[in-house]
Motif scaffolding. Structure first.
Motif, PDB file in Angstrom:
ATOM      1  N   ARG A  25       0.836  -1.200   0.000  1.00 25.71           N
ATOM      2  CA  ARG A  25       0.000   0.000   0.000  1.00 25.71           C
ATOM      3  C   ARG A  25       0.871   1.249   0.000  1.00 25.71           C
ATOM      4  O   ARG A  25       2.018   1.216   0.436  1.00 25.71           O
ATOM      5  N   LEU A  26       0.275   2.352  -0.447  1.00 31.13           N
ATOM      6  CA  LEU A  26       0.953   3.634  -0.425  1.00 31.13           C
ATOM      7  C   LEU A  26       0.240   4.591   0.524  1.00 31.13           C
ATOM      8  O   LEU A  26      -0.996   4.572   0.645  1.00 31.13           O
ATOM      9  N   PHE A  72      -4.752   5.778  -2.510  1.00 35.10           N
ATOM     10  CA  PHE A  72      -3.835   5.848  -1.377  1.00 35.10           C
ATOM     11  C   PHE A  72      -4.550   5.335  -0.129  1.00 35.10           C
ATOM     12  O   PHE A  72      -5.704   5.685   0.133  1.00 35.10           O
ATOM     13  N   GLY A  98      -1.981   6.755  -9.160  1.00 37.66           N
ATOM     14  CA  GLY A  98      -3.183   5.952  -9.035  1.00 37.66           C
ATOM     15  C   GLY A  98      -3.440   5.053 -10.224  1.00 37.66           C
ATOM     16  O   GLY A  98      -3.994   3.952 -10.064  1.00 37.66           O
ATOM     17  N   ILE A 109      -0.353   2.147  -8.213  1.00 36.13           N
ATOM     18  CA  ILE A 109      -1.158   1.492  -7.179  1.00 36.13           C
ATOM     19  C   ILE A 109      -1.780   0.186  -7.680  1.00 36.13           C
ATOM     20  O   ILE A 109      -1.751  -0.824  -6.955  1.00 36.13           O
ATOM     21  N   SER A 130      -0.697  -3.347  -5.677  1.00 35.82           N
ATOM     22  CA  SER A 130      -1.762  -3.960  -4.880  1.00 35.82           C
ATOM     23  C   SER A 130      -1.821  -5.476  -5.072  1.00 35.82           C
ATOM     24  O   SER A 130      -2.447  -6.169  -4.272  1.00 35.82           O
TER      25      SER A 130
END
Length: 289
Positions: free
Chosen positions: A2-3, A35, A279, A283, A287
């Motif tokens: 995760r960020l 996020f 994004g 991400i 993920s």
């Protein structure tokens, strides 16, 4: 993996009257693009590693409360609270209030604090090296006691509380999570082993060593290190010389070392383009790791 978006530079937000709307847009965009967390620095003057001392700086928990009102799912924390800046009982109440009003999204991110210049400049409590570690541990014990539902007194070397009454109780179950940040391999990581749900270190060349040392500290206190989330701090720049692929390589390096969440500042945060690029390009990939 995760960020977490980390906010430590407010110079791009315009005039003071424009800063609130700009921050609200940033927080909503970060949440929308995926996020997991949003953190803010706990400084009152800008630090030299980021900019000039007299550049804009916002107080951490006022900012987090504002951001809570403009988001609905992203987790919120200071990275990290300077333990001496707020009396422990007040800090426990502040984090509880943020947790209640955000619907259970607050963390207590905390460390010893280090910026003596800003502390003494503004008349805030500070202490020597050993004293700050002692105060940090007492602060952790006080917050945990407040969140346990106990209203018993607390008697420590540095802090004495007549009662730890704390109503309403936090929404987070069983309590707000605790992240301890700092590079100290003996005392900081020993406190993380004893009290933390997560630890945070700089994601540079010695990041792997920090995880090794955390495991050693956990063995010393009889705790399974797997109970502690390993998080790292590094820049999140999808438009730099290496682009999104370079960022992905750096995140993969940290993932393979054992880190599951990465906190980072994004350049030119006033533009949604960088956040949207992360994004769309980063991400979704991380993920799946």
């Amino acid at each position: 993996m995760r960020l977490a978006l980390h906010l430590n530079d407010y110079t791009h937000l315009g005039e003071p009257k424009d800063m609130g709307p700009a921050l609200a847009r940033i927080a909503r965009t970060a949440e929308d693009v995926g996020f997991a967390r949003l953190s803010v620095t706990d400084h009152l003057w800008q630090i030299s590693q980021v900019g000039e001392e007299d550049e804009p700086m916002l107080e951490a928990y006022s900012t987090l409360a504002f951001l809570a009102g403009h988001t609905s799912t992203i987790e919120l924390q200071a990275l990290v609270t300077a333990a001496t800046y707020r009396a422990p009982g007040l800090l426990g109440k502040i984090v509880t209030t943020l947790d209640v009003l955000s619907g259970g999204r607050a963390w207590l991110g905390i460390g010893t604090g280090w910026n003596e210049q800003e502390a003494t400049g503004l008349g805030l409590p500070f202490d020597g090296h050993d004293g700050r570690y002692e105060r940090l541990e007492e602060t952790l014990r006080i917050c945990l006691q407040m969140w346990s539902g106990s209203d018993a007194p607390f008697a420590g070397e540095h802090y004495q509380l007549g009662s730890t009454l704390n109503v309403p109780r936090p929404v987070s179950s069983p309590r707000p999570r605790i992240l301890i940040g700092g590079g100290g391999e003996l005392r900081t990581l020993k406190l993380a082993a004893k009290y933390a749900d997560a630890m945070n270190v700089w994601g540079g060349p010695d990041a792997a060593q920090k995880i090794t040392r955390l495991r050693e500290r956990c063995e010393e206190v009889g705790r399974d290190h797997e109970e502690i989330e390993k998080t790292a701090l590094c820049p999140l720049d999808a438009d730099g010389p290496q682009g999104a692929d370079g960022l992905l390589r750096e995140l993969r390096r940290l993932h393979d070392l054992g880190f599951s969440t990465v906190y980072g500042a994004v350049p030119d945060i006033s533009s949604a383009a960088q956040l949207e690029a992360i994004g769309s390009k980063v991400i979704p990939e991380i993920s799946t790791w």
